[in-house]
Enzyme design. Structure first.
Site, mmCIF file in Angstrom:
data_model
loop_
_atom_site.group_PDB
_atom_site.id
_atom_site.type_symbol
_atom_site.label_atom_id
_atom_site.label_comp_id
_atom_site.label_asym_id
_atom_site.label_seq_id
_atom_site.Cartn_x
_atom_site.Cartn_y
_atom_site.Cartn_z
ATOM 1 N N GLU A 184 0.799 -1.235 0.000
ATOM 2 C CA GLU A 184 0.000 0.000 0.000
ATOM 3 C C GLU A 184 0.829 1.282 0.000
ATOM 4 O O GLU A 184 0.601 2.215 0.766
ATOM 5 C CB GLU A 184 -0.958 -0.024 1.209
ATOM 6 C CG GLU A 184 -1.834 -1.256 1.222
ATOM 7 C CD GLU A 184 -2.705 -1.395 2.474
ATOM 8 O OE1 GLU A 184 -2.715 -0.453 3.288
ATOM 9 O OE2 GLU A 184 -3.350 -2.431 2.646
ATOM 10 N N GLU A 299 -6.369 -10.757 -1.033
ATOM 11 C CA GLU A 299 -7.106 -10.557 0.226
ATOM 12 C C GLU A 299 -8.611 -10.441 -0.007
ATOM 13 O O GLU A 299 -9.294 -9.641 0.601
ATOM 14 C CB GLU A 299 -6.618 -9.290 0.935
ATOM 15 C CG GLU A 299 -5.137 -9.172 1.116
ATOM 16 C CD GLU A 299 -4.715 -7.911 1.854
ATOM 17 O OE1 GLU A 299 -5.576 -7.214 2.407
ATOM 18 O OE2 GLU A 299 -3.497 -7.624 1.894
HETATM 19 O O1 G3I Z 1 -2.641 -8.372 19.041
HETATM 20 C C1 G3I Z 1 -3.229 -7.199 19.637
HETATM 21 C C2 G3I Z 1 -3.797 -7.528 21.007
HETATM 22 O O2 G3I Z 1 -2.711 -7.886 21.883
HETATM 23 C C3 G3I Z 1 -4.540 -6.310 21.555
HETATM 24 O O3 G3I Z 1 -5.141 -6.645 22.780
HETATM 25 C C4 G3I Z 1 -5.624 -5.902 20.533
HETATM 26 C C5 G3I Z 1 -6.424 -4.709 20.996
HETATM 27 O O4 G3I Z 1 -5.642 -3.551 20.821
HETATM 28 O O5 G3I Z 1 -4.996 -5.571 19.286
HETATM 29 C C6 G3I Z 1 -4.351 -6.720 18.731
HETATM 30 O O6 G3I Z 1 -3.754 -6.332 17.519
HETATM 31 C C7 G3I Z 1 -4.696 -6.145 16.455
HETATM 32 C C8 G3I Z 1 -4.239 -7.042 15.275
HETATM 33 O O7 G3I Z 1 -5.084 -6.815 14.137
HETATM 34 C C9 G3I Z 1 -4.274 -8.517 15.620
HETATM 35 O O8 G3I Z 1 -5.586 -8.914 15.860
HETATM 36 C C10 G3I Z 1 -4.615 -4.681 16.028
HETATM 37 O O9 G3I Z 1 -5.141 -3.879 17.067
HETATM 38 C C11 G3I Z 1 -5.437 -4.492 14.762
HETATM 39 O O10 G3I Z 1 -5.248 -3.157 14.267
HETATM 40 C C12 G3I Z 1 -4.958 -5.464 13.683
HETATM 41 O O11 G3I Z 1 -5.809 -5.272 12.555
HETATM 42 C C13 G3I Z 1 -5.334 -5.924 11.368
HETATM 43 C C14 G3I Z 1 -4.951 -4.831 10.343
HETATM 44 O O12 G3I Z 1 -4.612 -5.432 9.082
HETATM 45 C C15 G3I Z 1 -3.760 -4.014 10.800
HETATM 46 O O13 G3I Z 1 -2.622 -4.860 10.922
HETATM 47 C C16 G3I Z 1 -6.465 -6.783 10.833
HETATM 48 O O14 G3I Z 1 -6.690 -7.868 11.714
HETATM 49 C C17 G3I Z 1 -6.101 -7.319 9.457
HETATM 50 O O15 G3I Z 1 -7.208 -8.005 8.872
HETATM 51 C C18 G3I Z 1 -5.733 -6.157 8.529
HETATM 52 O O16 G3I Z 1 -5.334 -6.693 7.298
HETATM 53 C C19 G3I Z 1 -4.958 -5.706 6.296
HETATM 54 C C20 G3I Z 1 -3.788 -6.292 5.513
HETATM 55 O O17 G3I Z 1 -2.725 -6.582 6.397
HETATM 56 C C21 G3I Z 1 -3.370 -5.300 4.415
HETATM 57 N N1 G3I Z 1 -4.521 -5.002 3.536
HETATM 58 C C22 G3I Z 1 -5.695 -4.476 4.246
HETATM 59 C C23 G3I Z 1 -6.133 -5.461 5.331
HETATM 60 C C24 G3I Z 1 -7.372 -4.978 6.041
HETATM 61 O O18 G3I Z 1 -7.091 -3.769 6.723
#
Ligand code: G3I
Length: 402
Positions: A184, A299
């Site tokens: 991205e 995705e």
């Molecule tokens: O692991 C922590 C946990 O310890 C904590 O308690 C919790 C609450 O804050 O957060 C957890 O981390 C979360 C992580 O996902 C794992 O579940 C993050 O807050 C959350 O922001 C993260 O979201 C992910 C996001 O990417 C950012 O990395 C989504 O699950 C994931 O589906 C999303 O995937 C992205 C692709 O990588 C790139 N393309 C877009 C796609 C959707 O946004």
């Protein structure tokens, strides 16, 4: 659709309340049963009827994003795994990608510390299941660890980026199908003539951070296909047409500068009731082919936020998108893989993210994936499987980048 079920609370009211609780598990059986009663639920999905088998029959790979924390890998190794999510992923996917476990935030608890626990767990699972693995991702402006902002600066950013890529891509050298090296990096809204998104990497290293990431990844793992991955390049809207053009400009610059790149990832997060992909995406895939690049559906999921009606109407709309979208992209010989971003609605990011564009007005959960939150196949499963069956067969691939 007439409201039925619990007289004290309509499904709509309870779904809204459940969503307020932020969990599907709060939904009682009568509501989940209603939400998951889909004609597809009784079809066979195992062995030769799996998405994995149907993809393989055409020389394709179907797969999904996975949360390794939910996998019973020891059970798979012992041959006695019974966890539904583990067995579903093992049976349906020919290729897997970590939804979060290979991002900086997961791998880097400290500036000089790596934690590969969850990434290694996914690699072990994939090895046991005979699956390929996509790496996601080596360089992104999101999912950066909390120490990043206070530690990484103009004088050390190059070192941090190259050492991260050398350690991570080097650890799995020869075991990765393809790496999303940079994710991205294009955002027309940031107003740069080159279309680059104003990310910490751009600000700290400059525009050549992208080339640096790809060259470092190529040295660390000469076997992995190196991929540029992005979203919002699927539709024929003016914004997405412009973004596609800027991505193609980036890819052409890479090819002119002999930057090692082998594929472009089209994330394919599609709105069920919005404009649908068409000629622009086809032209993009053809242009990528002319540059010798593969195109990956990396995705895919379908956002049903504003689809009117109940589960059946949403499932029908989602299935239509899978059918139409995949019939376009899988018709192209340089599109060898298609992954969904998760395989069951129970773990879709669309049901976890607290953003208005992901929340249904009626408070019910999104239904974006081929299996519902009871791990039963949905109409999207049938549509996805039919699209795999209709794809022209691919010649058998040798391993590595060939
Ligand atoms: O692991 C922590 C946990 O310890 C904590 O308690 C919790 C609450 O804050 O957060 C957890 O981390 C979360 C992580 O996902 C794992 O579940 C993050 O807050 C959350 O922001 C993260 O979201 C992910 C996001 O990417 C950012 O990395 C989504 O699950 C994931 O589906 C999303 O995937 C992205 C692709 O990588 C790139 N393309 C877009 C796609 C959707 O946004």
């Amino acid at each position: 659709m007439a409201e039925t079920g619990n007289p004290e609370m309509t499904r709509r009211q309870f779904g809204r309340a459940a969503l307020a609780l932020g969990t599907a598990a709060a939904l009682p059986g009568w509501l989940r049963a209603q939400q998951n009663a889909a004609p597809a639920a009784s079809v066979s999905v195992s062995g030769p009827d799996s998405l994995r088998a149907h993809a393989a029959a055409r020389g394709l790979l179907y797969g999904t994003a996975v949360n390794p924390a939910l996998l019973d890998v020891d059970g798979v190794a012992a041959g006695n795994a019974s966890d539904g999510y583990t067995l579903l992923i093992k049976e349906q996917a020919g290729i897997v990608v970590a939804e979060g476990a290979m991002k900086w935030a997961a791998l880097r608890p400290g500036p000089s510390i790596f934690d590969f626990t969850m990434a290694d767990k996914l690699m072990r699972f994939a090895g046991l299941a005979g699956q390929r693995v996509r790496g996601h991702n080596l360089c992104w402006h999101e999912a950066l660890p909390s120490w990043f902002k206070s530690t990484v600066n103009e004088s050390n950013a190059r070192t941090h980026l190259t050492q991260h890529i050398q350690a991570v891509a080097g650890r799995y050298r020869g075991q990765i199908h393809s790496w999303d090296v940079v994710n991205e990096a294009i955002n027309p809204g940031d107003g740069r003539p080159d279309g680059l998104r104003k990310t910490p990497w751009l600000e700290l290293i400059g525009p050549d951070y992208i080339e640096l990431a790809f060259r470092t990844a190529a040295d660390a793992d000469p076997h992995a296909r190196l991929t540029y991955n992005d979203y919002g390049i699927e539709l024929d809207t003016p914004e997405q047409t412009r973004k596609r053009e800027l991505v193609l400009q980036l890819l052409r610059r890479f090819k002119d500068n002999r930057v090692p790149i082998h594929a472009v990832g089209v994330q394919s997060h599609i709105q069920a009731d919005g404009p649908q992909p068409g000629a622009g995406l086809q032209r993009f895939i053809h242009e990528a082919a002319r540059m010798g690049l593969e195109v990956y559906v990396t995705e895919m999921d379908v956002n049903t936020r504003s689809v009117a009606g109940g589960p059946e109407a949403q499932d029908a709309a989602v299935a239509q998108v899978y059918r139409d979208y995949l019939s376009i992209v899988l018709a192209e010989p340089n599109v060898p893989i298609a992954l969904t971003w998760g395989i069951t609605d129970a773990h879709s990011w669309l049901n976890e993210i607290n953003e208005p564009w992901a929340k249904r007005q009626d408070g019910s959960l999104q239904r974006p994936l081929p299996f519902n939150d009871d791990l039963k196949p949905t109409p999207a499963f049938l549509a996805l499987r039919a699209a795999l069956d209709s794809a022209p067969p691919r010649r058998k691939r040798r391993s590595g980048r060939e």
